[in-house]
Scaffold this motif. Structure first.
Motif, PDB file in Angstrom:
ATOM      1  N   LYS A  55       0.831  -1.208   0.000  1.00 18.02           N
ATOM      2  CA  LYS A  55       0.000   0.000   0.000  1.00 18.02           C
ATOM      3  C   LYS A  55       0.865   1.257   0.000  1.00 18.02           C
ATOM      4  O   LYS A  55       0.480   2.287  -0.560  1.00 18.02           O
ATOM      5  N   GLY A  58       2.079   1.646  -3.558  1.00 19.03           N
ATOM      6  CA  GLY A  58       0.982   2.111  -4.411  1.00 19.03           C
ATOM      7  C   GLY A  58       0.454   3.485  -4.023  1.00 19.03           C
ATOM      8  O   GLY A  58      -0.459   3.995  -4.654  1.00 19.03           O
ATOM      9  N   GLN A  60      -1.246   4.310  -1.353  1.00 13.31           N
ATOM     10  CA  GLN A  60      -2.496   4.336  -0.594  1.00 13.31           C
ATOM     11  C   GLN A  60      -2.256   4.720   0.861  1.00 13.31           C
ATOM     12  O   GLN A  60      -3.177   5.108   1.564  1.00 13.31           O
ATOM     13  N   TYR A  84      -2.453   8.969  -9.679  1.00 14.12           N
ATOM     14  CA  TYR A  84      -3.369   8.164 -10.482  1.00 14.12           C
ATOM     15  C   TYR A  84      -2.741   7.800 -11.822  1.00 14.12           C
ATOM     16  O   TYR A  84      -2.956   6.699 -12.321  1.00 14.12           O
ATOM     17  N   ARG A  87      -0.498   4.986 -11.080  1.00 14.63           N
ATOM     18  CA  ARG A  87      -1.221   3.742 -10.784  1.00 14.63           C
ATOM     19  C   ARG A  87      -1.735   3.054 -12.047  1.00 14.63           C
ATOM     20  O   ARG A  87      -1.953   1.848 -12.041  1.00 14.63           O
ATOM     21  N   LYS A  88      -1.938   3.831 -13.116  1.00 13.06           N
ATOM     22  CA  LYS A  88      -2.374   3.202 -14.370  1.00 13.06           C
ATOM     23  C   LYS A  88      -1.285   2.265 -14.882  1.00 13.06           C
ATOM     24  O   LYS A  88      -1.553   1.381 -15.689  1.00 13.06           O
ATOM     25  N   ILE A  90       0.595   0.473 -12.805  1.00 11.45           N
ATOM     26  CA  ILE A  90       0.827  -0.555 -11.781  1.00 11.45           C
ATOM     27  C   ILE A  90      -0.438  -1.405 -11.647  1.00 11.45           C
ATOM     28  O   ILE A  90      -1.536  -0.873 -11.500  1.00 11.45           O
ATOM     29  N   MET A  92      -2.453  -4.367  -9.429  1.00 10.37           N
ATOM     30  CA  MET A  92      -2.362  -4.964  -8.090  1.00 10.37           C
ATOM     31  C   MET A  92      -3.362  -6.104  -7.968  1.00 10.37           C
ATOM     32  O   MET A  92      -4.509  -5.984  -8.355  1.00 10.37           O
ATOM     33  N   PHE A  94      -5.216  -8.189  -5.311  1.00 14.50           N
ATOM     34  CA  PHE A  94      -5.541  -8.230  -3.885  1.00 14.50           C
ATOM     35  C   PHE A  94      -5.740  -9.680  -3.429  1.00 14.50           C
ATOM     36  O   PHE A  94      -6.089 -10.545  -4.232  1.00 14.50           O
ATOM     37  N   SER A  96      -8.102 -10.929  -1.754  1.00 11.85           N
ATOM     38  CA  SER A  96      -9.469 -11.409  -1.977  1.00 11.85           C
ATOM     39  C   SER A  96      -9.853 -11.373  -3.452  1.00 11.85           C
ATOM     40  O   SER A  96     -10.938 -11.812  -3.812  1.00 11.85           O
ATOM     41  N   ALA A  98     -10.775  -8.812  -4.977  1.00 14.18           N
ATOM     42  CA  ALA A  98     -11.396  -7.473  -5.053  1.00 14.18           C
ATOM     43  C   ALA A  98     -12.139  -7.255  -6.364  1.00 14.18           C
ATOM     44  O   ALA A  98     -12.156  -6.151  -6.898  1.00 14.18           O
ATOM     45  N   LEU A 170       1.776  -5.867  -8.357  1.00 15.84           N
ATOM     46  CA  LEU A 170       1.970  -6.147  -6.936  1.00 15.84           C
ATOM     47  C   LEU A 170       1.009  -7.271  -6.550  1.00 15.84           C
ATOM     48  O   LEU A 170      -0.203  -7.160  -6.773  1.00 15.84           O
ATOM     49  N   ASP A 172      -0.615  -9.457  -3.578  1.00 17.02           N
ATOM     50  CA  ASP A 172      -0.786  -9.535  -2.127  1.00 17.02           C
ATOM     51  C   ASP A 172      -1.233 -10.957  -1.766  1.00 17.02           C
ATOM     52  O   ASP A 172      -2.373 -11.333  -2.051  1.00 17.02           O
TER      53      ASP A 172
END
Lengths: 278, 260
Positions: A55, A58, A60, A84, A87-88, A90, A92, A94, A96, A98, A170, A172
């Protein structure tokens, strides 16, 4: 330990990173380099802040002190619009997945493409099918996220993460809670996508065996510090007792089996004394 | 004693902190509204789930409230031989008070709690975080369309509630209890003022729409991302909305009709 090559080779450079939550120190002066085109694993026991590190990379979360540079950009100091833009580039994945639960697999993968480009519908369709083909779920495009198994959801999330052809992904905890077949698929996909698409991958995990099979470089974190760094082979041959305990999954060692506190004998004797007093 | 004071202080600071967060959140949401207008489809989609799906409960409740008003109003008015004024009593009660207030309370229970739960679940399943990492601002993409949809829907729903309520009162008063048809409508037309009564009622529903939807989306966005956190946030939405509606109703009524 590995000595890192020149700075052009480094995509993410972290220096003297300090981060706390309330009174709890999570990172206490971490230095870390993630090299371009490589699969770098960040490992450590639960609660060492591995996800927090992602995070921070990234943007966050913001660190209290220290520098996090991604592709030469100082992430904590970036304005929201620049962040932003970064982040385009990168992706990620998650833990779960997400995935957006109210839209289909196809629409989930198309989501970032529709949000950030003005491509015609036919081209979006082709792009989404290509990404889904890469993770083996082209024919599952009409399913809803609730109809997917855990492993499939993670693969759809992976297709979504590569939708905009990022420079870095990334991951997780990508292996947590997977059956052996899904685990094998995801392990293979991470390596394959990294090499085929020329990505840089960062995996946060505590699954030693799986991670060691695909990582080029491993950092081991504990107590807010980097306690080990090297190739999987170097870490397997390490002299450090702590790293050895972690890599080999030994129940007792520098991280004790028993929760710290009073000695066992003292506790038992205290019981006897109490019964005498009664 | 000291610990009680400390708890009180912590509670007070926590409350103000939340209030501050709520206002900053509202500011960001309002800043995101122009981008929603640019993507009209998002708004239409939310108006369907927030507004249209609340229509049935609003219409049915409005009908029953109107019918009860007709019954109670008739029983009181008939003692004074003034049952011909039933239309005025029903219409004024609904237009000024019951329409905006009851429709807003129902809206908070039906749509507000659903908004909180939906946004809270999106937060707890990392969907909002995932959007941020895909360089999509969740406030613009998720919150602002829902906020705008609620804000637009509630005044319309309150108007429908009032209209259906008047019809309910008509059924009972004219259809069952024998009040004169012409007197029911003509007295209503003569005594209900457009700007004084109807517009003030509409202003109330606009204010309630703003506040209820703000509370609902903020509670969802600010919840603790666990199943317990989402359920607490949903309860808080209903409780806070009800308190806000009733207290604001007093303030607005005092300003509009109280000659204060």
């Amino acid at each position: 330990m590995n000595s890192n090559s020149d700075s052009n080779d480094v995509l993410v450079q972290i220096r003297d990173l300090h981060f706390s939550r309330g009174n709890r120190k999570i990172f206490d002066g971490i230095d870390l380099d993630i090299r371009r085109g490589k699969v770098t694993a960040i490992m450590g026991p639960s609660g060492t802040g591995k996800t927090t590190l992602l995070k921070l990379i990234g943007g966050q979360l913001k660190p209290q002190k220290g520098s996090i540079q991604v592709d030469g950009l100082e992430v904590p100091k970036l304005k929201l619009s620049k962040l932003y833009e970064l982040r385009k580039r990168i992706g990620m994945l998650f833990q779960s997945g997400a995935l957006l639960t109210d839209i289909s697999v196809f629409d989930n993968v198309a989501f970032p493409i529709r949000e950030h480009t003005n491509m015609p519908t036919a081209m979006i369709r082709d792009m989404v099918l290509m990404k889904l083909e890469a993770v083996g779920l082209r024919n599952a495009r009409d399913l809803m996220p609730s109809e997917l198994s855990g492993g499939m959801a993670r693969r759809v999330a992976l297709a979504r993460a590569i939708a905009l052809d990022p420079m870095m992904i990334l991951y997780d905890e990508p292996f947590t809670g997977q059956d052996p077949i899904s685990m094998g698929v995801i392990v293979q996909l991470i390596r394959l996508l990294n090499d085929a698409l020329g990505l840089t991958s960062v995996i946060v995990s505590h699954d030693v065996k799986e991670t060691a099979t695909i990582a080029d470089d491993i950092y081991v974190l504990s107590g807010g510090k980097v306690v080990g760094h090297g190739t999987p082979q170097e870490l397997a041959d390490t002299d450090s007792d702590w790293v050895k305990q972690f890599m080999q999954g030994l129940p007792d060692g520098p991280v004790p089996f028993h929760y710290p506190g009073t000695q066992y004998a003292e506790d038992l004797l205290a019981g006897i004394e109490q019964s005498r007093a009664d | 004693m000291v610990s009680t004071l400390r708890k009180l202080g912590r509670w007070g600071i926590g409350g103000f902190e939340r209030l501050g967060r709520g206002h900053i959140f509202l500011f960001h949401t309002l800043m995101g509204v122009p981008s929603v207008l640019a993507r009209f489809g998002l708004l239409v989609q939310q108006m369907l789930s927030v507004g249209v799906l609340s229509l049935l409960i609003i219409a049915v409740s409005g009908l029953f409230v109107g019918m009860v008003l007709g019954l109670q109003g008739y029983n009181t008015l008939v003692d004074f031989g003034a049952e011909q004024s039933l239309g005025v009593v029903v219409a004024l009660s609904l237009v000024r008070e019951l329409g905006p207030v009851v429709a807003s309370l129902l809206f908070a229970g039906r749509a507000g709690s659903a908004l909180t739960a939906e946004i809270g679940l999106m937060k707890s399943t990392e969907q909002l975080s995932g959007m941020e990492m895909m360089a999509v601002d969740p406030i613009k993409r998720v919150i602002a369309p829902r906020f705008l949809a609620g804000f637009i829907s509630l005044p319309i729903l309150a108007t429908i509630f009032t209209a259906v309520g008047v019809i309910g009162g008509y059924f009972v008063g004219v259809g069952l209890l024998g009040v004169d048809d012409g007197a029911f409508w003509s007295q209503m037309q003569a005594k209900v003022d457009f700007s004084e009564d109807i517009m003030n009622g509409v202003i109330k529903s606009i204010v309630f729409g703003f506040v209820v939807t703000w509370i609902a989306v903020f509670e969802g966005y600010d919840c603790v991302p666990t199943s317990e956190g989402v359920s607490r946030a949903t309860t808080r939405t209903v409780v806070h909305s009800a308190l806000a509606i009733l207290s604001l109703d007093f303030v607005l009524t005092a300003l509009m009709f109280g000659n204060i």
